[in-house]
Scaffold this motif. Sequence first.
Motif, PDB file in Angstrom:
ATOM      1  N   GLY A  20      17.625   0.938   0.509  1.00  0.00           N
ATOM      2  CA  GLY A  20      16.154   0.966   0.854  1.00  0.00           C
ATOM      3  C   GLY A  20      15.405   2.158   0.637  1.00  0.00           C
ATOM      4  N   LEU A  21      16.200   3.405   0.937  1.00  0.00           N
ATOM      5  CA  LEU A  21      15.719   4.658   0.798  1.00  0.00           C
ATOM      6  C   LEU A  21      15.478   4.858  -0.927  1.00  0.00           C
ATOM      7  CD1 LEU A  21      17.475   6.871   3.263  1.00  0.00           C
ATOM      8  CD2 LEU A  21      15.287   6.269   3.347  1.00  0.00           C
ATOM      9  N   TYR A  24      12.475   2.864  -1.797  1.00  0.00           N
ATOM     10  CA  TYR A  24      11.422   3.452  -1.557  1.00  0.00           C
ATOM     11  C   TYR A  24      10.906   4.772  -2.441  1.00  0.00           C
ATOM     12  CZ  TYR A  24       8.296   5.949   1.719  1.00  0.00           C
ATOM     13  OH  TYR A  24       6.863   6.621   2.554  1.00  0.00           O
ATOM     14  N   PHE A  25      11.707   5.686  -2.519  1.00  0.00           N
ATOM     15  CA  PHE A  25      11.303   6.724  -3.203  1.00  0.00           C
ATOM     16  C   PHE A  25      11.242   6.364  -4.878  1.00  0.00           C
ATOM     17  CE2 PHE A  25      13.638   8.919   0.382  1.00  0.00           C
ATOM     18  CZ  PHE A  25      12.429   9.839   0.578  1.00  0.00           C
ATOM     19  N   LEU A  27       9.605   3.418  -5.671  1.00  0.00           N
ATOM     20  CA  LEU A  27       8.740   2.166  -5.639  1.00  0.00           C
ATOM     21  C   LEU A  27       8.045   1.641  -6.490  1.00  0.00           C
ATOM     22  CD1 LEU A  27       8.313   0.043  -3.263  1.00  0.00           C
ATOM     23  CD2 LEU A  27       6.206   1.417  -2.502  1.00  0.00           C
ATOM     24  N   PHE A 324       3.956   4.512   6.614  1.00  0.00           N
ATOM     25  CA  PHE A 324       3.824   4.266   5.168  1.00  0.00           C
ATOM     26  C   PHE A 324       2.609   4.146   4.504  1.00  0.00           C
ATOM     27  CE2 PHE A 324       7.685   2.139   7.230  1.00  0.00           C
ATOM     28  CZ  PHE A 324       8.650   2.201   6.306  1.00  0.00           C
ATOM     29  N   GLY A 328       1.412   0.309   4.945  1.00  0.00           N
ATOM     30  CA  GLY A 328       1.875  -0.152   6.190  1.00  0.00           C
ATOM     31  C   GLY A 328       1.061  -1.009   7.100  1.00  0.00           C
TER      32      GLY A 328
END
Length: 362
Positions: A20-21, A24-25, A27, A324, A328
Amino acid sequence: MINKPLVKRILIIIALILVGLFVYFNLSAFMPVMLALLTAMIFEPFVRFLMKKLNIRKRLLSVSIVFTVFLIVSTFLIYIMLTYLIESLIDWSRQIPAYINEIELVIDELIQAFDQFIAEFPQGPQIVRAVDELANNAINTALNWSTNFVAYLYEIIMSVPNMLIIGLVYLITLFLFSLDLPRLLGNFFNMFKRETSDKLRYVFQRMGSVFLGWWKAQFIMSLGIFILSYLSLLYIAPGPALIVSLLVWLVDIIPLYVGPALILVPWGIFAMIIGDMTMGIQLTVLAIILLVIRRIVEPKVLGDSIGLHALPTILSMYFGFVFFGVMGLILGPFVYMAFKSAKESGLFELKMTEEEEKRDQP
Protein backbone atom coordinates in the motif's frame (compact mmCIF):
# COMPACT_ATOMS: atom_id res chain seq x y z
CA MET A 1 5.74 -21.82 21.57
CA ILE A 2 5.45 -19.71 18.43
CA ASN A 3 1.94 -19.32 17.08
CA LYS A 4 2.57 -19.91 13.38
CA PRO A 5 -0.89 -18.84 12.11
CA LEU A 6 -0.60 -15.58 14.04
CA VAL A 7 2.92 -14.92 12.71
CA LYS A 8 1.76 -15.70 9.18
CA ARG A 9 -1.15 -13.30 9.53
CA ILE A 10 1.09 -10.55 10.89
CA LEU A 11 3.52 -11.02 7.99
CA ILE A 12 0.65 -10.80 5.51
CA ILE A 13 -0.55 -7.57 7.12
CA ILE A 14 2.98 -6.10 7.00
CA ALA A 15 3.31 -7.09 3.33
CA LEU A 16 -0.04 -5.48 2.51
CA ILE A 17 1.03 -2.29 4.31
CA LEU A 18 4.31 -2.19 2.37
CA VAL A 19 2.48 -2.75 -0.92
CA GLY A 20 0.00 0.00 0.00
CA LEU A 21 2.83 2.43 0.80
CA PHE A 22 4.57 1.61 -2.50
CA VAL A 23 1.36 2.24 -4.45
CA TYR A 24 0.70 5.45 -2.49
CA PHE A 25 4.12 6.93 -3.24
CA ASN A 26 3.86 5.88 -6.91
CA LEU A 27 0.18 6.73 -7.27
CA SER A 28 0.59 8.62 -10.55
CA ALA A 29 2.00 5.53 -12.28
CA PHE A 30 -0.75 3.21 -10.97
CA MET A 31 -3.60 5.71 -11.37
CA PRO A 32 -4.77 4.66 -14.90
CA VAL A 33 -4.84 0.98 -13.93
CA MET A 34 -6.54 1.66 -10.60
CA LEU A 35 -9.14 3.90 -12.27
CA ALA A 36 -9.74 1.23 -14.92
CA LEU A 37 -10.27 -1.45 -12.25
CA LEU A 38 -12.55 0.85 -10.26
CA THR A 39 -14.57 1.74 -13.38
CA ALA A 40 -14.86 -1.95 -14.31
CA MET A 41 -16.21 -2.72 -10.84
CA ILE A 42 -18.71 0.14 -11.16
CA PHE A 43 -19.83 -1.12 -14.59
CA GLU A 44 -20.12 -4.75 -13.42
CA PRO A 45 -23.80 -4.49 -12.30
CA PHE A 46 -24.73 -3.12 -15.74
CA VAL A 47 -22.83 -5.93 -17.44
CA ARG A 48 -24.66 -8.55 -15.37
CA PHE A 49 -27.98 -6.83 -16.00
CA LEU A 50 -27.45 -7.01 -19.77
CA MET A 51 -26.34 -10.64 -19.56
CA LYS A 52 -29.53 -11.46 -17.68
CA LYS A 53 -31.84 -9.51 -19.99
CA LEU A 54 -30.19 -10.70 -23.21
CA ASN A 55 -29.93 -14.26 -21.85
CA ILE A 56 -26.29 -14.70 -22.86
CA ARG A 57 -23.51 -16.51 -21.05
CA LYS A 58 -20.46 -14.91 -22.65
CA ARG A 59 -19.54 -11.49 -21.32
CA LEU A 60 -18.08 -10.15 -24.56
CA LEU A 61 -21.35 -8.79 -25.97
CA SER A 62 -22.60 -7.14 -22.76
CA VAL A 63 -19.15 -5.71 -21.96
CA SER A 64 -18.88 -4.34 -25.51
CA ILE A 65 -22.31 -2.67 -25.23
CA VAL A 66 -21.51 -1.03 -21.87
CA PHE A 67 -18.05 0.00 -23.05
CA THR A 68 -19.44 1.49 -26.29
CA VAL A 69 -22.11 3.48 -24.43
CA PHE A 70 -19.43 4.76 -22.06
CA LEU A 71 -17.27 5.87 -24.99
CA ILE A 72 -20.16 7.57 -26.80
CA VAL A 73 -21.35 9.48 -23.72
CA SER A 74 -17.81 10.51 -22.74
CA THR A 75 -16.97 11.64 -26.28
CA PHE A 76 -20.20 13.61 -26.56
CA LEU A 77 -19.65 15.43 -23.27
CA ILE A 78 -16.02 16.22 -24.12
CA TYR A 79 -17.14 17.47 -27.55
CA ILE A 80 -19.73 19.80 -25.96
CA MET A 81 -17.17 21.18 -23.50
CA LEU A 82 -14.49 21.76 -26.12
CA THR A 83 -16.95 23.26 -28.60
CA TYR A 84 -18.29 25.72 -26.06
CA LEU A 85 -14.77 26.62 -24.91
CA ILE A 86 -13.49 27.19 -28.44
CA GLU A 87 -16.54 29.25 -29.42
CA SER A 88 -16.15 31.37 -26.29
CA LEU A 89 -12.47 31.98 -27.04
CA ILE A 90 -13.23 32.91 -30.66
CA ASP A 91 -15.96 35.36 -29.62
CA TRP A 92 -13.68 36.85 -26.99
CA SER A 93 -10.81 37.23 -29.48
CA ARG A 94 -13.11 39.06 -31.89
CA GLN A 95 -14.00 41.54 -29.18
CA ILE A 96 -10.39 42.15 -28.10
CA PRO A 97 -9.95 45.30 -30.29
CA ALA A 98 -13.08 46.87 -28.76
CA TYR A 99 -11.83 46.01 -25.27
CA ILE A 100 -8.45 47.57 -26.04
CA ASN A 101 -10.07 50.79 -27.25
CA GLU A 102 -12.20 50.98 -24.11
CA ILE A 103 -9.14 50.37 -21.93
CA GLU A 104 -7.21 53.11 -23.76
CA LEU A 105 -10.06 55.59 -23.24
CA VAL A 106 -10.25 54.74 -19.53
CA ILE A 107 -6.47 55.11 -19.16
CA ASP A 108 -6.48 58.47 -20.96
CA GLU A 109 -9.24 59.74 -18.67
CA LEU A 110 -7.34 58.54 -15.61
CA ILE A 111 -4.15 60.24 -16.79
CA GLN A 112 -5.93 63.54 -17.38
CA ALA A 113 -7.64 63.38 -13.99
CA PHE A 114 -4.34 62.50 -12.34
CA ASP A 115 -2.51 65.41 -14.02
CA GLN A 116 -5.19 67.84 -12.84
CA PHE A 117 -4.98 66.41 -9.32
CA ILE A 118 -1.16 66.58 -9.17
CA ALA A 119 -1.07 70.18 -10.42
CA GLU A 120 -2.70 71.32 -7.18
CA PHE A 121 0.11 69.94 -4.95
CA PRO A 122 3.67 71.28 -4.61
CA GLN A 123 4.95 67.72 -4.07
CA GLY A 124 3.74 66.74 -7.52
CA PRO A 125 7.11 65.54 -8.90
CA GLN A 126 7.66 63.23 -5.90
CA ILE A 127 4.19 61.77 -6.31
CA VAL A 128 4.79 61.23 -10.02
CA ARG A 129 8.04 59.37 -9.32
CA ALA A 130 6.32 57.17 -6.73
CA VAL A 131 3.51 56.41 -9.17
CA ASP A 132 6.08 55.59 -11.87
CA GLU A 133 7.76 53.11 -9.54
CA LEU A 134 4.43 51.49 -8.71
CA ALA A 135 3.58 51.32 -12.42
CA ASN A 136 6.94 49.71 -13.22
CA ASN A 137 6.44 47.17 -10.44
CA ALA A 138 2.95 46.41 -11.70
CA ILE A 139 4.27 45.98 -15.25
CA ASN A 140 7.02 43.63 -14.06
CA THR A 141 4.50 41.62 -12.07
CA ALA A 142 2.20 41.38 -15.08
CA LEU A 143 5.12 40.27 -17.25
CA ASN A 144 6.05 37.59 -14.72
CA TRP A 145 2.48 36.37 -14.60
CA SER A 146 2.33 36.31 -18.39
CA THR A 147 5.60 34.38 -18.57
CA ASN A 148 4.38 31.85 -16.02
CA PHE A 149 1.04 31.54 -17.80
CA VAL A 150 2.72 30.93 -21.16
CA ALA A 151 5.01 28.35 -19.55
CA TYR A 152 1.98 26.66 -17.99
CA LEU A 153 0.20 26.55 -21.36
CA TYR A 154 3.35 25.12 -22.94
CA GLU A 155 3.47 22.38 -20.32
CA ILE A 156 -0.19 21.56 -20.94
CA ILE A 157 0.34 21.38 -24.71
CA MET A 158 3.45 19.23 -24.31
CA SER A 159 1.58 16.89 -21.97
CA VAL A 160 -1.20 16.21 -24.51
CA PRO A 161 0.59 13.22 -26.14
CA ASN A 162 1.27 11.76 -22.70
CA MET A 163 -2.36 12.27 -21.72
CA LEU A 164 -3.50 10.55 -24.93
CA ILE A 165 -1.29 7.54 -24.18
CA ILE A 166 -2.57 7.39 -20.59
CA GLY A 167 -6.16 7.64 -21.84
CA LEU A 168 -5.58 4.85 -24.34
CA VAL A 169 -4.04 2.64 -21.66
CA TYR A 170 -7.00 3.40 -19.39
CA LEU A 171 -9.57 2.45 -22.05
CA ILE A 172 -7.79 -0.77 -23.08
CA THR A 173 -7.25 -1.79 -19.46
CA LEU A 174 -10.88 -0.99 -18.65
CA PHE A 175 -12.16 -3.23 -21.44
CA LEU A 176 -9.87 -6.11 -20.45
CA PHE A 177 -10.71 -5.75 -16.75
CA SER A 178 -14.42 -5.82 -17.59
CA LEU A 179 -13.99 -9.01 -19.61
CA ASP A 180 -11.97 -10.87 -16.98
CA LEU A 181 -13.30 -9.34 -13.76
CA PRO A 182 -15.09 -12.49 -12.46
CA ARG A 183 -12.02 -14.61 -13.17
CA LEU A 184 -9.69 -12.08 -11.54
CA LEU A 185 -11.87 -11.88 -8.44
CA GLY A 186 -12.12 -15.67 -8.34
CA ASN A 187 -8.34 -16.05 -8.52
CA PHE A 188 -7.98 -13.47 -5.75
CA PHE A 189 -10.46 -15.25 -3.48
CA ASN A 190 -8.87 -18.65 -4.15
CA MET A 191 -5.62 -17.38 -2.64
CA PHE A 192 -7.24 -17.67 0.82
CA LYS A 193 -8.88 -20.40 2.85
CA ARG A 194 -12.58 -20.99 2.36
CA GLU A 195 -13.58 -19.20 5.57
CA THR A 196 -11.43 -16.15 4.78
CA SER A 197 -12.58 -16.22 1.17
CA ASP A 198 -16.25 -16.09 2.22
CA LYS A 199 -15.50 -13.11 4.45
CA LEU A 200 -13.70 -11.32 1.61
CA ARG A 201 -16.61 -12.00 -0.74
CA TYR A 202 -18.94 -10.40 1.79
CA VAL A 203 -16.67 -7.35 1.99
CA PHE A 204 -16.51 -7.03 -1.81
CA GLN A 205 -20.29 -7.41 -2.17
CA ARG A 206 -20.83 -4.80 0.51
CA MET A 207 -18.35 -2.41 -1.13
CA GLY A 208 -20.10 -2.95 -4.47
CA SER A 209 -23.36 -1.75 -2.93
CA VAL A 210 -21.42 1.17 -1.38
CA PHE A 211 -20.06 2.14 -4.83
CA LEU A 212 -23.56 2.11 -6.30
CA GLY A 213 -24.88 4.10 -3.34
CA TRP A 214 -22.10 6.63 -3.73
CA TRP A 215 -22.90 7.17 -7.40
CA LYS A 216 -26.59 7.39 -6.55
CA ALA A 217 -25.80 10.11 -4.00
CA GLN A 218 -23.60 11.94 -6.50
CA PHE A 219 -26.36 11.83 -9.12
CA ILE A 220 -29.00 13.13 -6.69
CA MET A 221 -26.80 16.00 -5.48
CA SER A 222 -25.59 16.90 -8.97
CA LEU A 223 -29.18 16.91 -10.26
CA GLY A 224 -30.09 19.41 -7.55
CA ILE A 225 -27.04 21.51 -8.43
CA PHE A 226 -28.06 21.41 -12.11
CA ILE A 227 -31.57 22.66 -11.35
CA LEU A 228 -30.32 25.44 -9.06
CA SER A 229 -27.60 26.55 -11.48
CA TYR A 230 -30.00 26.52 -14.46
CA LEU A 231 -32.64 28.59 -12.68
CA SER A 232 -30.00 31.05 -11.47
CA LEU A 233 -28.31 31.35 -14.86
CA LEU A 234 -31.65 32.03 -16.53
CA TYR A 235 -31.56 35.30 -14.58
CA ILE A 236 -27.80 35.99 -14.81
CA ALA A 237 -27.03 34.87 -18.39
CA PRO A 238 -30.07 33.42 -20.22
CA GLY A 239 -28.22 32.68 -23.47
CA PRO A 240 -25.76 29.94 -22.46
CA ALA A 241 -27.72 28.94 -19.34
CA LEU A 242 -28.52 25.38 -20.48
CA ILE A 243 -25.05 24.58 -21.84
CA VAL A 244 -23.26 26.00 -18.81
CA SER A 245 -25.66 24.19 -16.45
CA LEU A 246 -24.85 20.93 -18.23
CA LEU A 247 -21.13 21.65 -17.82
CA VAL A 248 -21.69 22.45 -14.14
CA TRP A 249 -23.62 19.17 -13.76
CA LEU A 250 -20.83 17.23 -15.47
CA VAL A 251 -18.11 18.79 -13.33
CA ASP A 252 -20.20 18.34 -10.18
CA ILE A 253 -20.93 14.63 -10.73
CA ILE A 254 -17.23 13.94 -11.31
CA PRO A 255 -15.45 13.53 -7.95
CA LEU A 256 -13.84 16.97 -7.77
CA TYR A 257 -13.82 19.02 -4.60
CA VAL A 258 -14.38 22.41 -6.24
CA GLY A 259 -17.41 21.29 -8.26
CA PRO A 260 -19.38 24.14 -9.89
CA ALA A 261 -16.71 26.69 -8.97
CA LEU A 262 -14.47 25.17 -11.64
CA ILE A 263 -16.83 26.57 -14.30
CA LEU A 264 -18.51 29.56 -12.68
CA VAL A 265 -15.52 31.28 -11.03
CA PRO A 266 -13.36 31.54 -14.22
CA TRP A 267 -16.44 32.73 -16.09
CA GLY A 268 -17.07 35.36 -13.40
CA ILE A 269 -13.44 36.54 -13.50
CA PHE A 270 -13.60 36.75 -17.27
CA ALA A 271 -16.80 38.80 -17.05
CA MET A 272 -15.12 41.21 -14.62
CA ILE A 273 -12.11 41.56 -16.94
CA ILE A 274 -14.29 42.57 -19.89
CA GLY A 275 -16.10 45.13 -17.73
CA ASP A 276 -19.31 43.33 -16.67
CA MET A 277 -18.75 43.57 -12.90
CA THR A 278 -22.37 42.78 -11.99
CA MET A 279 -22.38 39.51 -13.91
CA GLY A 280 -18.96 38.55 -12.55
CA ILE A 281 -20.03 39.11 -8.95
CA GLN A 282 -23.29 37.21 -9.50
CA LEU A 283 -21.47 34.20 -10.97
CA THR A 284 -18.91 34.16 -8.15
CA VAL A 285 -21.64 34.37 -5.49
CA LEU A 286 -23.57 31.60 -7.25
CA ALA A 287 -20.48 29.36 -7.24
CA ILE A 288 -19.97 29.96 -3.50
CA ILE A 289 -23.64 29.27 -2.72
CA LEU A 290 -23.66 26.02 -4.73
CA LEU A 291 -20.42 24.88 -3.11
CA VAL A 292 -21.72 25.60 0.42
CA ILE A 293 -25.07 23.89 -0.26
CA ARG A 294 -23.33 20.80 -1.62
CA ARG A 295 -20.92 20.53 1.31
CA ILE A 296 -23.80 20.88 3.79
CA VAL A 297 -26.10 18.36 2.08
CA GLU A 298 -23.38 15.88 1.01
CA PRO A 299 -22.77 14.09 4.37
CA LYS A 300 -26.50 13.41 4.87
CA VAL A 301 -27.26 12.26 1.32
CA LEU A 302 -24.03 10.25 1.05
CA GLY A 303 -24.56 8.63 4.45
CA ASP A 304 -28.12 7.58 3.58
CA SER A 305 -27.00 6.16 0.23
CA ILE A 306 -24.07 4.07 1.50
CA GLY A 307 -25.59 3.10 4.85
CA LEU A 308 -23.74 5.46 7.18
CA HIS A 309 -24.98 8.03 9.64
CA ALA A 310 -24.16 11.65 8.92
CA LEU A 311 -21.62 11.98 11.77
CA PRO A 312 -19.34 9.04 10.75
CA THR A 313 -19.62 10.21 7.14
CA ILE A 314 -18.45 13.75 7.81
CA LEU A 315 -15.72 12.55 10.22
CA SER A 316 -14.39 10.06 7.66
CA MET A 317 -14.39 12.82 5.03
CA TYR A 318 -12.57 15.17 7.39
CA PHE A 319 -9.85 12.70 8.42
CA GLY A 320 -9.53 11.58 4.81
CA PHE A 321 -8.90 15.19 3.83
CA VAL A 322 -6.35 15.61 6.66
CA PHE A 323 -4.31 12.54 5.71
CA PHE A 324 -4.81 12.29 1.93
CA GLY A 325 -5.79 15.78 0.79
CA VAL A 326 -8.71 16.46 -1.53
CA MET A 327 -8.97 12.82 -2.69
CA GLY A 328 -9.42 11.85 0.96
CA LEU A 329 -12.84 13.51 0.90
CA ILE A 330 -13.88 10.75 -1.50
CA LEU A 331 -11.75 7.89 -0.15
CA GLY A 332 -12.53 8.51 3.53
CA PRO A 333 -16.09 7.07 3.58
CA PHE A 334 -15.02 4.13 1.40
CA VAL A 335 -12.13 3.25 3.72
CA TYR A 336 -14.41 3.49 6.74
CA MET A 337 -17.04 1.26 5.08
CA ALA A 338 -14.34 -1.23 4.06
CA PHE A 339 -13.13 -1.55 7.67
CA LYS A 340 -16.70 -1.69 8.93
CA SER A 341 -17.61 -4.44 6.44
CA ALA A 342 -14.45 -6.37 7.28
CA LYS A 343 -15.30 -6.15 10.99
CA GLU A 344 -18.88 -7.30 10.36
CA SER A 345 -17.62 -10.30 8.38
CA GLY A 346 -15.22 -11.25 11.18
CA LEU A 347 -12.16 -10.76 9.00
CA PHE A 348 -10.17 -9.15 11.83
CA GLU A 349 -10.90 -11.89 14.36
CA LEU A 350 -7.72 -13.74 15.34
CA LYS A 351 -8.62 -17.26 16.45
CA MET A 352 -6.42 -19.06 18.94
CA THR A 353 -5.12 -22.55 18.34
CA GLU A 354 -6.50 -25.51 20.28
CA GLU A 355 -3.38 -25.69 22.48
CA GLU A 356 -3.78 -22.01 23.50
CA GLU A 357 -7.49 -22.55 24.23
CA LYS A 358 -6.70 -25.51 26.49
CA ARG A 359 -3.91 -23.53 28.17
CA ASP A 360 -6.27 -20.63 28.93
CA GLN A 361 -8.93 -22.91 30.41
CA PRO A 362 -8.81 -23.06 34.26
